[in-house]
Design a protein around this motif. Structure first.
Motif, mmCIF file in Angstrom:
data_model
loop_
_atom_site.group_PDB
_atom_site.id
_atom_site.type_symbol
_atom_site.label_atom_id
_atom_site.label_comp_id
_atom_site.label_asym_id
_atom_site.label_seq_id
_atom_site.Cartn_x
_atom_site.Cartn_y
_atom_site.Cartn_z
ATOM 1 N N TYR A 322 0.816 -1.210 0.000
ATOM 2 C CA TYR A 322 0.000 0.000 0.000
ATOM 3 C C TYR A 322 0.851 1.263 0.000
ATOM 4 C CZ TYR A 322 -2.982 3.762 1.506
ATOM 5 O OH TYR A 322 -3.618 4.954 1.585
ATOM 6 N N ASP A 323 1.999 1.233 0.704
ATOM 7 C CA ASP A 323 2.893 2.396 0.700
ATOM 8 C C ASP A 323 3.327 2.741 -0.721
ATOM 9 O OD1 ASP A 323 2.749 2.720 3.414
ATOM 10 O OD2 ASP A 323 4.564 1.560 3.839
ATOM 11 N N LYS A 326 0.258 4.070 -2.634
ATOM 12 C CA LYS A 326 -0.071 5.442 -2.225
ATOM 13 C C LYS A 326 0.867 6.454 -2.869
ATOM 14 C CE LYS A 326 0.925 6.394 1.975
ATOM 15 N NZ LYS A 326 0.945 6.418 3.464
ATOM 16 N N LYS A 331 -2.463 6.836 -10.716
ATOM 17 C CA LYS A 331 -2.673 5.390 -10.697
ATOM 18 C C LYS A 331 -3.483 4.971 -11.921
ATOM 19 C CE LYS A 331 -2.834 5.603 -5.644
ATOM 20 N NZ LYS A 331 -2.638 7.071 -5.617
ATOM 21 N N VAL A 660 -4.150 1.499 7.640
ATOM 22 C CA VAL A 660 -3.743 1.642 6.242
ATOM 23 C C VAL A 660 -4.940 1.586 5.321
ATOM 24 C CG1 VAL A 660 -2.521 0.476 4.366
ATOM 25 C CG2 VAL A 660 -1.383 0.822 6.542
ATOM 26 N N SER A 663 -7.667 4.360 5.681
ATOM 27 C CA SER A 663 -7.328 5.627 5.030
ATOM 28 C C SER A 663 -7.558 5.559 3.531
ATOM 29 C CB SER A 663 -5.862 5.971 5.299
ATOM 30 O OG SER A 663 -4.997 5.018 4.699
ATOM 31 N N LEU A 664 -7.477 4.351 2.986
ATOM 32 C CA LEU A 664 -7.651 4.211 1.540
ATOM 33 C C LEU A 664 -9.109 4.065 1.164
ATOM 34 C CD1 LEU A 664 -6.601 3.786 -1.325
ATOM 35 C CD2 LEU A 664 -6.247 1.376 -0.765
#
Length: 686
Positions: A322-323, A326, A331, A660, A663-664
């Motif tokens: 995910y890092d 992000k 994307k 994580v 937040s997404l």
């Protein structure tokens, strides 16, 4: 501006002249004679023919010739090319190598690619040079008739023309395309005879040829013979190892390449090595590649970022995946698909669906790969209704026709849910021809639910495709042994022995300090084998005190309970875990990758080990991840025999991932058990 205007006027003049020149062949209307558009240098010569008419010999001036060159370079449409050819013929420029080569190149260019016309024009050249042959060979090698390139190469040699490295390079590529080892070997022999041993570009093409036919040793030999190895050659060699399943050697090649003084890994190298790390589950090495990517300034390359997302996901490190996700500025559909697939393979089916919905809100249209990830998520988590709904939406809402991979996910979904008859009917009614993989998916479900009658029928379909493998018969053995039908087991084992069919051995790997260690059942090849077996005995004693009992149902031979337990004691994943406990400090996460699905006994072993030794254990088998923490699994151990492991992680161990994904995707309580799991199943076999 004056020069530009003059050039445009000359070009328009030539075009108008060409229109007049072709008119006698295409129309009966009157036209101004073509020769009047040329300078007074044009002359006439009387020749004897049927009509006793003078023959025009048109001699374009240098300026006109330059205009013709410019016109050829800028023309791609066949009608215009025909007019230019007519002019070349009438002006006797067709036999001029400069103009014939330029025109042939225009015909063979990717913009036009008139190969039939190119061959006809080529036949009109009386004395073609090697450059003419090279142009046509190149066009055929990248077109739909690569074999013609080889025939042209032979014709070239028969006419006494000596091929150059360009000729050899294109003909080798054609051999790759029409899959001829024999022709490629002949070309290689001619390369050696003609003295092109030191041409690095040509030798790199040869490496690619051998790599395409699993000739790893031959590709390495060509690589070793190179006088100077550049980055492209290293990349081809790495690709060869990756293509032939030698992924562990890829990591060694990367380190060797970094130690070379003449070249260093580039973005293509990083892409290939990242894929190798994903296949091996080599997280530490993958993190090293990630650091190298950032140090070299490749971090903004979206294709590398997408590959890193896949790598971290396949190593069970979703937070790092995910890092990277992000950090991608824009994307695309590949980025989203990689993230969705990562969530799916790690057991977060509903989270993958939420990611799909977020992707649509961001205005990114899904593609076939996206739906493969979404349907896989539904399959892993037993979301039958949701999966069938996505299958219907594909065509109706997004205009994407389901392919064999999508149907495979649906068959897996229905099979895990125990809906075997529906899964069979889904295969029979597909719009595409079923392949062996989709039948094997159903066969795995038959093993879990003990449906050996349907399993035998599925094997018949696989045999009809002439694609049966040892693993198919192993699944059938699982079905018979689970049902206690030892007579059938005996018959099938005899059949395998008589036919010489050998099963693929289970292999597990674990990465320690950047080095990948591989184990097979009863392995004695490791240099620390004595320490490993001593540690395994110690672990078994500790786990038995904690309540671990060997799951003898995982053993397929008709043995007593004690003999079965002994046979299970040295499975490859147990050896890998024992080595991990031996070689790492307490508290270190153990990551094991297996080429087959984990058996019930090894799953129970890993679950107990995580609690007794206070280790987080992550095992990636052929289809999914198993995360073990404090004696619990992300997939419920009690349900693994029926094919499903329910999420039962303690909430405190999920706080990092929860923040994580919240937040997404904006959802809460990541670890809450998902509804709809209970009726699902996943085939499990050792």
């Amino acid at each position: 501006m004056t020069r530009i205007s003059a050039f445009i006027n000359r070009k328009q003049h030539i075009v108008s002249s060409l229109k007049f020149s072709i008119s006698p062949f295409t129309s009966t209307s009157t036209a101004i004679p073509f020769h009047r558009h040329f300078t007074p240098e044009t002359s006439q010569e009387t020749c004897q023919n049927n009509n006793q008419q003078p023959k025009l010999i048109l001699k374009p001036t240098p300026d006109q010739q330059q205009s013709i060159v410019s016109l050829i370079k800028s023309t791609t449409h066949k009608p215009h090319l025909l007019q230019i050819q007519a002019h070349l013929t009438r002006s006797f420029l067709l036999q001029n190598p400069k103009f014939s080569l330029l025109f042939l190149s225009a015909l063979c260019s990717s913009a036009s690619r008139h190969l039939r016309y190119s061959r006809l024009f080529f036949s009109q050249i009386k004395y073609p040079a090697a450059s003419h042959y090279n142009t046509l060979i190149r066009a055929y090698s990248s077109g739909n008739s690569p074999k013609e390139a080889f025939f042209l190469f032979k014709e070239m040699r028969q006419k006494g023309l000596k091929p150059d490295p360009i000729s050899f390079s294109f003909v080798v590529k054609s051999c790759i395309k029409f899959r001829s080892v024999l022709c490629g070997l002949q070309v290689h022999g001619r390369i050696l005879r003609d003295g092109f041993r030191s041409d690095c570009l040509l030798l790199t093409t040869l490496m690619d040829f051998y790599s395409s036919f699993a000739g790893r040793d031959e590709a390495c030999k060509v690589f070793d013979e190179m006088p100077q190895k550049d980055t492209v050659a290293w990349n081809v060699l790495i690709s060869c190892y990756l293509r032939n399943g030698r992924t562990r050697d890829v990591l060694m090649l990367f380190d060797s390449m970094k130690n070379e003084n003449f070249c260093e890994p580039d973005d293509v190298t990083c892409l290939l090595v990242t894929q190798a790390c994903a296949n091996l589950g080599a997280l530490e090495f993958g993190e090293k590649i990630h650091r190298y990517i950032n140090e070299r300034g490749y971090g903004s390359a979206r294709n590398l970022c997408n590959s890193l997302i896949a790598m971290y996901s396949r190593c069970g490190s979703l937070d790092k995946a995910y890092d990277v996700f992000k950090g991608i500025g824009e994307k695309n559909v590949i980025s989203w698909s990689a993230m969705i697939s990562g969530l799916a393979m790690n057991g977060y089916g509903r989270d993958a669906i939420l990611a799909f919905e977020e992707m649509q809100r961001m205005g990114v249209a899904p593609d076939e790969q996206t739906f493969t990830g979404v349907l896989s998520a539904c399959s892993h988590c037993g979301l039958v209704d949701e999966g069938m709904e996505f299958l219907n939406r594909m065509n109706k809402e997004f205009g994407i026709k389901p392919n064999i991979h999508h149907y495979g996910c649906v068959v897996d979904l229905l099979g895990r849910a125990g809906l075997l008859d529906q899964a069979y009917q889904a295969i029979i009614s597909m719009n595409v021809k079923p392949d062996a993989t989709i039948w094997r998916t159903l066969l795995g479900a038959c093993r879990i639910h003990g449906h050996f009658t349907l399993g035998e029928r599925v094997i018949e379909h696989v045999i009809e495709l002439k694609a049966q493998e040892a693993g198919d018969y192993v699944l059938l053995l699982n079905i018979y042994s689970s049902a206690g039908n030892w007579e059938k087991v005996k018959e099938l084992r005899k059949y395998l022995k008589d036919k010489g069919i050998q099963t693929t051995p289970g292999c597990s790997s674990i990465e320690i300090k950047g080095v990948v260690n591989e184990f097979v059942v009863d392995d004695v090849s490791h240099p620390r084998k004595h320490e490993i077996y001593d540690k395994l005995d110690e672990i078994n004693k500790q786990l038995k005190i904690a309540g671990y009992v060997a799951e003898v149902t995982s053993e397929l031979h008709d043995l007593g309970a004690e003999e079965k337990a002994d046979a299970l004691s040295c499975h490859s994943e147990k050896l890998a875990l024992a080595f991990g406990v031996l070689a790492t400090p307490p508290g270190t996460t153990l990551r094991v990758t297996k080429n087959l699905r984990i058996c019930v006994d090894c799953h129970s072993f890993a679950r107990f080990l995580s609690g007794v030794y206070n280790r987080k254990v992550i095992i990636r088998d052929r289809t999914r991840f198993h995360h073990f923490i404090d004696g619990h699994c992300s997939l419920n151990a009690e349900s693994i025999e029926s094919g499903l492991c329910l999420n039962e992680w303690p909430f405190e161990h999920q706080s990092n991932l929860e923040s994580v994904f919240e937040s997404l995707f904006g959802f809460e309580n990541l670890t809450e058990p998902r509804s709809g799991f209970e009726n699902s199943s996943e085939p499990q076999f050792g």
